[in-house]
Design a protein around this motif. Structure first.
Motif, PDB file in Angstrom:
ATOM      1  N   UNK A  33       0.575  -1.083   0.069  1.00  0.00           N
ATOM      2  CA  UNK A  33      -0.603   0.038   0.178  1.00  0.00           C
ATOM      3  C   UNK A  33       1.101   0.959  -0.259  1.00  0.00           C
ATOM      4  N   UNK A  35       0.679   5.603   0.550  1.00  0.00           N
ATOM      5  CA  UNK A  35       0.275   6.518   1.606  1.00  0.00           C
ATOM      6  C   UNK A  35       1.291   7.828   1.419  1.00  0.00           C
ATOM      7  N   UNK A  48      -3.714   1.036  -2.908  1.00  0.00           N
ATOM      8  CA  UNK A  48      -3.582  -1.051  -2.280  1.00  0.00           C
ATOM      9  C   UNK A  48      -3.100  -1.988  -3.998  1.00  0.00           C
ATOM     10  N   UNK A  90       5.040   7.121   1.246  1.00  0.00           N
ATOM     11  CA  UNK A  90       5.565   6.158   1.413  1.00  0.00           C
ATOM     12  C   UNK A  90       5.181   4.676   1.578  1.00  0.00           C
ATOM     13  N   UNK A 100       1.091  -3.967   9.183  1.00  0.00           N
ATOM     14  CA  UNK A 100       2.087  -2.942   7.945  1.00  0.00           C
ATOM     15  C   UNK A 100       3.428  -2.643   8.252  1.00  0.00           C
ATOM     16  N   UNK A 103       8.135   1.277   4.980  1.00  0.00           N
ATOM     17  CA  UNK A 103       9.432   1.471   4.487  1.00  0.00           C
ATOM     18  C   UNK A 103      10.371   3.345   4.646  1.00  0.00           C
ATOM     19  N   UNK A 104      11.788   3.737   4.635  1.00  0.00           N
ATOM     20  CA  UNK A 104      11.669   4.467   4.565  1.00  0.00           C
ATOM     21  C   UNK A 104      10.784   5.628   3.719  1.00  0.00           C
TER      22      UNK A 104
ATOM     23  N   UNK B  33      -3.447  -0.356  15.743  1.00  0.00           N
ATOM     24  CA  UNK B  33      -2.012   0.306  15.518  1.00  0.00           C
ATOM     25  C   UNK B  33      -0.976   1.627  15.756  1.00  0.00           C
ATOM     26  N   UNK B  35       2.461   3.150  15.586  1.00  0.00           N
ATOM     27  CA  UNK B  35       3.549   3.640  15.337  1.00  0.00           C
ATOM     28  C   UNK B  35       4.334   4.659  15.704  1.00  0.00           C
ATOM     29  N   UNK B  37       7.751   7.582  14.906  1.00  0.00           N
ATOM     30  CA  UNK B  37       8.366   7.949  13.222  1.00  0.00           C
ATOM     31  C   UNK B  37       9.298   8.969  13.754  1.00  0.00           C
ATOM     32  N   UNK B  40      12.539  12.362   9.057  1.00  0.00           N
ATOM     33  CA  UNK B  40      13.246  11.858   8.102  1.00  0.00           C
ATOM     34  C   UNK B  40      13.094   9.949   7.678  1.00  0.00           C
ATOM     35  N   UNK B  41      12.610   9.494   8.325  1.00  0.00           N
ATOM     36  CA  UNK B  41      12.238   7.370   8.138  1.00  0.00           C
ATOM     37  C   UNK B  41      10.399   7.369   8.744  1.00  0.00           C
ATOM     38  N   UNK B  42      10.055   6.416   7.852  1.00  0.00           N
ATOM     39  CA  UNK B  42       8.698   5.640   7.949  1.00  0.00           C
ATOM     40  C   UNK B  42       8.785   5.373   8.897  1.00  0.00           C
ATOM     41  N   UNK B  43       7.107   5.773   9.391  1.00  0.00           N
ATOM     42  CA  UNK B  43       6.763   5.357  10.923  1.00  0.00           C
ATOM     43  C   UNK B  43       7.636   3.403  11.005  1.00  0.00           C
ATOM     44  N   UNK B  45       6.345  -0.290  13.466  1.00  0.00           N
ATOM     45  CA  UNK B  45       5.224  -0.351  14.068  1.00  0.00           C
ATOM     46  C   UNK B  45       5.552  -0.996  15.451  1.00  0.00           C
ATOM     47  N   UNK B  88       2.018   7.976  15.795  1.00  0.00           N
ATOM     48  CA  UNK B  88       0.877   7.536  15.583  1.00  0.00           C
ATOM     49  C   UNK B  88       0.042   6.777  15.675  1.00  0.00           C
ATOM     50  N   UNK B  99      -5.926  -2.315   3.267  1.00  0.00           N
ATOM     51  CA  UNK B  99      -4.575  -1.330   3.359  1.00  0.00           C
ATOM     52  C   UNK B  99      -5.178  -0.539   3.686  1.00  0.00           C
ATOM     53  N   UNK B 101      -5.146   1.886   5.943  1.00  0.00           N
ATOM     54  CA  UNK B 101      -5.312   2.230   7.172  1.00  0.00           C
ATOM     55  C   UNK B 101      -5.350   4.243   7.869  1.00  0.00           C
ATOM     56  N   UNK B 103      -4.855   7.629   9.823  1.00  0.00           N
ATOM     57  CA  UNK B 103      -3.974   8.061  10.433  1.00  0.00           C
ATOM     58  C   UNK B 103      -5.260   8.588  11.306  1.00  0.00           C
TER      59      UNK B 103
END
Lengths: 111, 113
Positions: A33, A35, A48, A90, A100, A103-104, B33, B35, B37, B40-43, B45, B88, B99, B101, B103
Motif C-alpha cells: 500500500x 501513503x 493498495x 511511503x 503493515x 519503508x523509509x 496500530x 507507530x 516515526x 526522515x524515516x517511515x513509521x 510499528x 501515530x 491496506x 489505514x 491515521x
C-alpha cells in the motif's frame, strides 16, 4: 530479513513533469500500500495492491496511479506534477493485511 | 481526508516520567496500530491490537483496544531520551478495506534528560 525498500530516497521535479517511485516489499509480503504524508494533511492512503491487482484506492486525483509486478514489487506514478504534490511518499507491505511495515519513504519536492 | 482524533498534539516531559496518549474515532475499526516515526524515516510499528478490550505490552509500552472499537490508548512508562519522536495511531477497518489505514495527526514527544 530485509525490510521495505523504497527508491529513490529524494527526488526534485519541476511542475508538469511526471515521476515514478519504486517499492520492494518484505520477501513473502504480497500486499503493498502507498501513503502520502504532508504537514497539513498527515498520512493519507493512496492505494493498495495484492497479486498485481488494485484492491483499494484513496481519494486522490487520477494523476496518481500505481501498479504491482508479479514479484510483488510496486511502483507509483504521478503525472503532471503540482507544487502540492511535494510530500513524503511511503510504501507499506503486509502479510494477510496485518501489521503493515513501512519503508523509509521517498521525499518528493516539486519546484 | 478522514483522520482519527489523536491527543495530545505534543508533550514535553522529563526523563523517567510516564506518558499517555489516545485516539478516538467516529468509525469502528477491526485493528488498532501504534507507530513511531523519527525524522526522515517511515513509521515503525510498535504495537498491534486485534480484539476489542485487548491490552498488549511491548517492553515499556502498553496499549489497549477500546471496548467500543472506536478508541485506543498508548502508555509509555519511565520515558528515556530515545523515546523522542512522533507517535501515530492508525485504525484498520478490515473487511474489504485492504491496506486502508486511517491515521491520527500524531503526538510529538519531547523528553528532557
Amino acid at each position: 530479513k530485509a525490510g521495505v525498500t523504497q527508491t529513490p530516497r529524494y527526488l526534485i521535479k519541476t511542475r508538469g513533469q511526471q515521476v515514478t517511485l519504486s517499492c520492494s516489499p518484505i520477501s513473502g509480503h504480497r500486499s503493498v500500500s502507498w501513503y502520502q504524508q504532508t504537514p497539513g494533511q498527515g498520512l493519507q492512503f493512496l492505494f493498495e495492491y495484492f497479486s498485481e491487482t488494485q484492491r483499494n484506492k484513496g481519494n486522490f486525483p487520477g494523476r496518481f496511479s500505481g501498479r504491482q509486478f508479479s514479484n510483488s514489487r510496486s511502483e507509483m506514478n504521478v503525472s503532471t506534477l503540482e507544487l502540492g504534490d511535494s510530500a513524503l511518499y511511503l510504501c507499506a507491505s503486509s502479510l494477510d493485511t496485518q501489521g503493515y511495515t513501512f519503508g523509509s519513504g521517498t521525499r518528493l519536492t516539486v519546484v | 481526508g478522514q483522520q482519527l482524533n489523536q491527543s495530545p498534539q505534543s508533550m514535553f516531559i522529563q526523563e523517567g516520567e510516564d506518558v499517555s496518549m489516545n485516539c478516538t474515532s467516529s468509525s469502528i475499526f477491526n485493528t488498532w496500530l501504534w507507530y513511531k516515526q523519527d525524522p526522515g524515516e517511515g513509521p515503525v510499528l510498535l504495537i498491534a491490537l486485534y480484539k476489542a478490550g485487548e491490552l498488549t505490552s511491548n517492553g515499556r509500552l502498553t496499549a489497549q483496544f477500546g471496548i467500543t472499537r472506536k478508541d485506543s490508548f498508548l502508555n509509555i512508562s519511565a520515558s528515556i531520551p530515545s523515546d523522542v519522536g512522533i507517535y501515530f495511531c492508525a485504525g484498520d477497518p478490515g473487511g474489504t478495506s485492504y491496506g486502508k489505514l486511517t491515521f491520527g495527526q500524531g503526538t510529538i514527544l519531547t523528553v528532557h534528560p
